[in-house]
Design an enzyme around this catalytic site. Structure first.
Site, PDB file in Angstrom:
ATOM      1  N   ARG A 131      39.773  44.141  27.330  1.00 28.67           N
ATOM      2  CA  ARG A 131      41.020  44.567  27.956  1.00 28.67           C
ATOM      3  C   ARG A 131      40.896  46.063  28.232  1.00 28.67           C
ATOM      4  O   ARG A 131      40.261  46.796  27.470  1.00 28.67           O
ATOM      5  CB  ARG A 131      42.235  44.296  27.055  1.00 28.67           C
ATOM      6  CG  ARG A 131      42.646  42.835  26.961  1.00 28.67           C
ATOM      7  CD  ARG A 131      43.261  42.347  28.261  1.00 28.67           C
ATOM      8  NE  ARG A 131      43.826  41.004  28.149  1.00 28.67           N
ATOM      9  CZ  ARG A 131      43.167  39.887  28.424  1.00 28.67           C
ATOM     10  NH1 ARG A 131      41.894  39.964  28.786  1.00 28.67           N
ATOM     11  NH2 ARG A 131      43.758  38.730  28.329  1.00 28.67           N
ATOM     12  N   GLU A 170      46.234  47.358  36.132  1.00 19.92           N
ATOM     13  CA  GLU A 170      45.669  46.372  37.067  1.00 19.92           C
ATOM     14  C   GLU A 170      46.767  45.877  37.995  1.00 19.92           C
ATOM     15  O   GLU A 170      47.853  45.523  37.526  1.00 19.92           O
ATOM     16  CB  GLU A 170      45.059  45.209  36.285  1.00 19.92           C
ATOM     17  CG  GLU A 170      43.875  45.625  35.423  1.00 19.92           C
ATOM     18  CD  GLU A 170      43.257  44.479  34.644  1.00 19.92           C
ATOM     19  OE1 GLU A 170      43.672  43.322  34.844  1.00 19.92           O
ATOM     20  OE2 GLU A 170      42.343  44.717  33.843  1.00 19.92           O
ATOM     21  N   HIS A 230      38.912  42.016  37.651  1.00 19.59           N
ATOM     22  CA  HIS A 230      39.253  41.111  36.541  1.00 19.59           C
ATOM     23  C   HIS A 230      38.912  39.659  36.882  1.00 19.59           C
ATOM     24  O   HIS A 230      39.783  38.797  36.944  1.00 19.59           O
ATOM     25  CB  HIS A 230      40.735  41.241  36.177  1.00 19.59           C
ATOM     26  CG  HIS A 230      41.012  40.834  34.753  1.00 19.59           C
ATOM     27  ND1 HIS A 230      42.017  41.374  34.015  1.00 19.59           N
ATOM     28  CD2 HIS A 230      40.396  39.926  33.940  1.00 19.59           C
ATOM     29  CE1 HIS A 230      42.037  40.829  32.804  1.00 19.59           C
ATOM     30  NE2 HIS A 230      41.053  39.943  32.741  1.00 19.59           N
TER      31      HIS A 230
END
Length: 325
Positions: A237, A266, A285
């Site tokens: 993360r 993000e 991601h």
């Protein structure tokens, strides 16, 4: 009375139809945020939630007084107040296992791409700048035979370590809360303290979950312990890393490169320097983003919510203490 499920992430049509056979389903698969009035109204009657990527807060839970279970279409649970859910008797489920190998593929992709400067040199060719044989200024680094340091050795960390040890003859170090004797025997892995690992590894790959204990685990001090030839990879993360310190270390050449699939914010803000740095491979991601794996994750979430709302034990509960199973 037919129980109601609120879906706030897009599910495959066949799985959505399957849920609708047994439950009343309010489908908000294209929901952008939780402020939508129709979504808020649906929460008032919801017994189950299915979704991911949105922060579940106590305020959201207050708006769903009948909620019994949440099925997250993810393995990470940092978007959920687990202790609060347990206190309220709300079962949380996630999707481990089904994304392990695909996410490990992504991790090793970043190791390879950063070491061999694949994105940087592909852009070099695309711009028409390949006019002669390459010299040392464009050379990358070998991966085979190097030392891979895993910060975290759970399912995904172990899968990356196997790729390194068995496929590339890499020496494996790991920093983990508990020893992994089976992996030590299988892979020749050696447990190290975090500082020692950072100083020894040619590649540092982070796979720990985000928690209060791991938030900004890698900061200026830790990056300073790494070799200037080392490569840093994060598929955990974004919050596990102090991003400003990482940018500074990369810009100053204190570490060789970084491969990143996760970020503090993000999508990445437009003013982030990371995508524009030649020694960074930045992905949006995509750790589990394959057709097969995302379908398997949705399948697991649907199975989890059905079992949970039927009073049976789900396949992968996170907080079993929330209620008897």
């Amino acid at each position: 009375m037919q129980k109601r499920i609120v879906v706030y992430r897009r599910l495959p049509e066949a799985l959505l139809a399957e849920l609708k056979r047994d439950f009343h389903v309010d489908d908000f698969g294209h929901l952008e945020n939780f402020e939508d009035p129709a979504f808020r109204a649906a929460l008032k009657e919801a017994h189950g939630l299915v979704g991911a990527s949105q922060k579940i807060t106590p305020e959201i839970l207050d708006a769903a007084p009948h909620l019994e279970a949440i099925a997250s279409v993810s393995v990470g649970v940092d978007n959920y107040p687990v202790d609060e859910l347990t206190r309220r008797g709300i079962l949380l489920c996630n999707t481990p296992d089904v994304l392990t190998e695909t996410t490990a593929d992504t991790g090793f992709l970043l190791i390879m791409a950063t070491a061999r400067r694949a994105v940087e040199l592909a852009d070099f060719v695309r711009r028409g700048e390949w006019q002669a044989s390459l010299g040392a200024s464009h050379f990358g680094s070998d991966v085979h035979g190097k030392t891979l340091g895993m910060v975290g050795m759970g399912r995904i960390g172990a899968a990356i370590a196997r790729r390194g040890a068995l496929g590339f003859g890499m020496r494996i170090l790991y920093s983990n809360a508990s020893p992994k004797p089976a992996l030590e025997e299988e892979l020749g892995a050696r447990r190290r303290g975090l500082d020692e690992l950072l100083g020894e590894a040619d590649f540092v790959c982070v796979t720990v979950p985000l928690s209060p204990e791991t938030e900004r685990l890698i900061g200026q001090r830790e990056l300073g312990l790494m070799r200037d030839s080392a490569i840093f990879v994060n598929i955990a993360r974004g919050g596990v890393v102090d991003e400003a310190a990482l940018i500074e270390a990369l810009d100053a050449g204190r570490i060789r490169a970084a491969g990143l699939d996760v970020f503090e914010r993000e999508p990445l803000p437009a003013d982030s320097p990371l995508p524009h740095m030649a020694n960074v491979v930045a992905l949006p991601h995509i750790g589990s983003a394959t057709h097969e794996t995302r379908h398997a994750m949705a399948r697991r979430a649907v199975d989890n919510i059905r079992l949970a709302l039927s009073g049976e034990r789900p396949l992968s509960p996170v907080n079993e203490d929330a209620r008897p199973l």
